[in-house]
Structure formats: C-alpha cells, structure tokens
Enzyme design. Structure first.
Site, mmCIF file in Angstrom:
data_model
loop_
_atom_site.group_PDB
_atom_site.id
_atom_site.type_symbol
_atom_site.label_atom_id
_atom_site.label_comp_id
_atom_site.label_asym_id
_atom_site.label_seq_id
_atom_site.Cartn_x
_atom_site.Cartn_y
_atom_site.Cartn_z
ATOM 1 N NE ARG A 36 -3.534 1.891 2.995
ATOM 2 C CZ ARG A 36 -4.705 2.339 2.581
ATOM 3 N NH1 ARG A 36 -5.398 1.678 1.677
ATOM 4 N NH2 ARG A 36 -5.200 3.451 3.079
ATOM 5 C CB ILE A 60 -5.981 6.312 -0.708
ATOM 6 C CG1 ILE A 60 -6.067 4.787 -0.643
ATOM 7 C CG2 ILE A 60 -5.119 6.816 0.427
ATOM 8 C CD1 ILE A 60 -4.707 4.076 -0.751
ATOM 9 C CB SER A 61 -11.088 4.220 0.818
ATOM 10 O OG SER A 61 -11.845 4.776 -0.226
ATOM 11 C CD GLN A 62 -11.630 3.538 8.017
ATOM 12 O OE1 GLN A 62 -12.698 3.737 7.463
ATOM 13 N NE2 GLN A 62 -11.505 3.407 9.310
ATOM 14 N N PRO A 63 -8.320 1.689 4.893
ATOM 15 C CG PRO A 63 -6.205 0.988 5.651
ATOM 16 C CD PRO A 63 -7.166 2.145 5.713
#
Ligand code: SAH
Length: 213
Positions: A36, A60-63
């Site tokens: 990532r 970028i979205s939260q995992p």
C-alpha cells in the site's frame, strides 16, 4: 520510525480488518500482500486507520472501507469488474487480485496517470486497465460487469450502472448527501434487485453527468 511494511500490513489486516468483521480470506490475503505504501504519498502513514490525501482534493479510502467494498462483491476470480474512481489505484490493485479483469475509470487526468504508474510499478497492472474519463455513467464499452464498485458518493444510483451490471451481479456504491452516505449493496439476480446497507460512510463526491453537477 518506519516499520517493516510486511509487519505493518499484517497488523492492518488483523486489527483494522479481521477484528472488525472482514471474513473473506481472499480479500485479507490480497491486502496482506499488496504494498500500500507504493500507492500513497507519505509512506510511513500508509497503514493508518484513516483516509489519506492523494492530491486534487481526493483521498485513498481507509483500509477497512476498501476491504469491505471488495468483500461485499463476493468475487471468486472469474469476474469482470468496473471501478469508478481509481484515485491512486490501490483499490483497483486489490480488486485485480480477486477477479479476472478490472477496468477502473478516473475523472482527474493526473490521478488516472498516477494510478496507471502505481499499478505498473508494482507489477499489478496485468489485468487492470485505467481509463481516464467520467465514470458516473459507467463504461459501456466493456459492459456488462459482474461487479461494480463506486468509490465516490452519488446523490442517487446512476441508472446506467444498473444497466451495465450483469445478472447475476453486484454493485456497491455510497449514496446520500455530500457529508454522509449509506454504503449500499445491490444484488441483481433473476431480473430482481435486492438492496441492503453495509455501513454508514463518508466519501468524496461523485462528479460528472450522473453525479453532483
Ligand atoms: N479507489 C480509490 C479511492 C478514490 S477516491 C482508492 O483506492 O482508495 C474517489 C475518486 O473518484 C477520486 O479520485 C475522484 O477523482 C474520482 N471521481 C469522482 N467522480 C468521478 C467520476 N464521475 N468518474 C470517475 N472518477 C471520479
């Protein structure tokens, strides 16, 4: 201190994903494997439990959100998937490990280029195509899709996305206002569509023809 990224990923999978109920082993495996930090600016923060700025007002979205969206699509490896909103390409890379083919469309030209570069550099571009353009009406050229993932918030479900969804097929999309949305999961089967809400969420707005104008 920058921790070894393998152990940072393992922690992310255990604490942020598995412990919160992500059960799809293929999703967990993909996210444990994909670097990532190679997709986000500011490598030390790459495994934090929050969205990260990627420029152009986007994130970028939260995992957890990436994992949840992938999991609700219930991918088995044979599918063609459309993603709307490539951003830095991370979610597309995850989807690429879970499906046969992924097409991801990004409206901001610089981000489309970034996603393409990131995917190529990490060698995760073999079955992932980045298209630059407005994906609010889907991408009819390669339809139908067995699964569609929309990574930006829509005021309503764009009808074109439902048209481009295969039967059977699954669509995940945040629907609501600018500030908060429901992550809706639509399952098309035998000509019927069933909808449920996976969680509350907050995404950047979907722009373009069928988005917020
Ligand atoms: N999938 C990314 C998250 C991207 S954030 C991840 O891996 O985390 C949402 C992205 O959607 C932004 O990059 C934004 O530019 C893009 N976007 C917004 N409206 C769009 C549209 N109509 N078509 C394509 N992309 C769009």
């Amino acid at each position: 201190m920058i921790r070894d990224s393998t152990s940072a990923r393992r922690d992310m999978v255990e604490h942020q994903l598995r412990r919160r109920g992500i059960r799809d082993e293929r999703v967990l495996e993909a996210m444990a494997a994909i670097p990532r930090e190679d997709f986000v600016p500011g490598r030390p923060a790459a495994y934090g439990d929050e969205p990260i700025q990627i420029g152009h007002g986007q994130t970028i979205s939260q995992p957890y959100m990436t994992a949840l969206m992938a999991a609700v699509l219930e991918l088995r490896g044979s599918e063609t998937v459309l993603e709307v909103g490539a951003g830095c390409g991370y979610a597309a890379a995850v989807l690429g490990q879970l499906a046969r083919r992924v097409v991801t469309i990004e409206i901001v030209p610089e981000l489309a280029a970034l996603a393409r570069d990131n995917l190529r550099r990490t060698g995760l571009d073999k079955n992932v195509t980045v298209v630059q353009g407005d994906g609010s009406g889907g991408y009819p050229k390669l339809a139908p899709y067995d699964a569609i993932s929309v990574a930006a918030a829509a005021p309503d479900i764009p009808p074109a996305l439902l048209d481009q969804l295969n039967d059977p097929g699954r669509l995940v999309i945040p629907v609501g206002s600018w500030l908060d949305q429901d992550l809706q999961v639509l399952v098309k089967r035998g000509g019927r569509i069933d909808t449920h809400v996976a969680t509350g969420c907050r995404f950047v707005p979907l722009r373009g023809e069928e988005g917020w104008r």
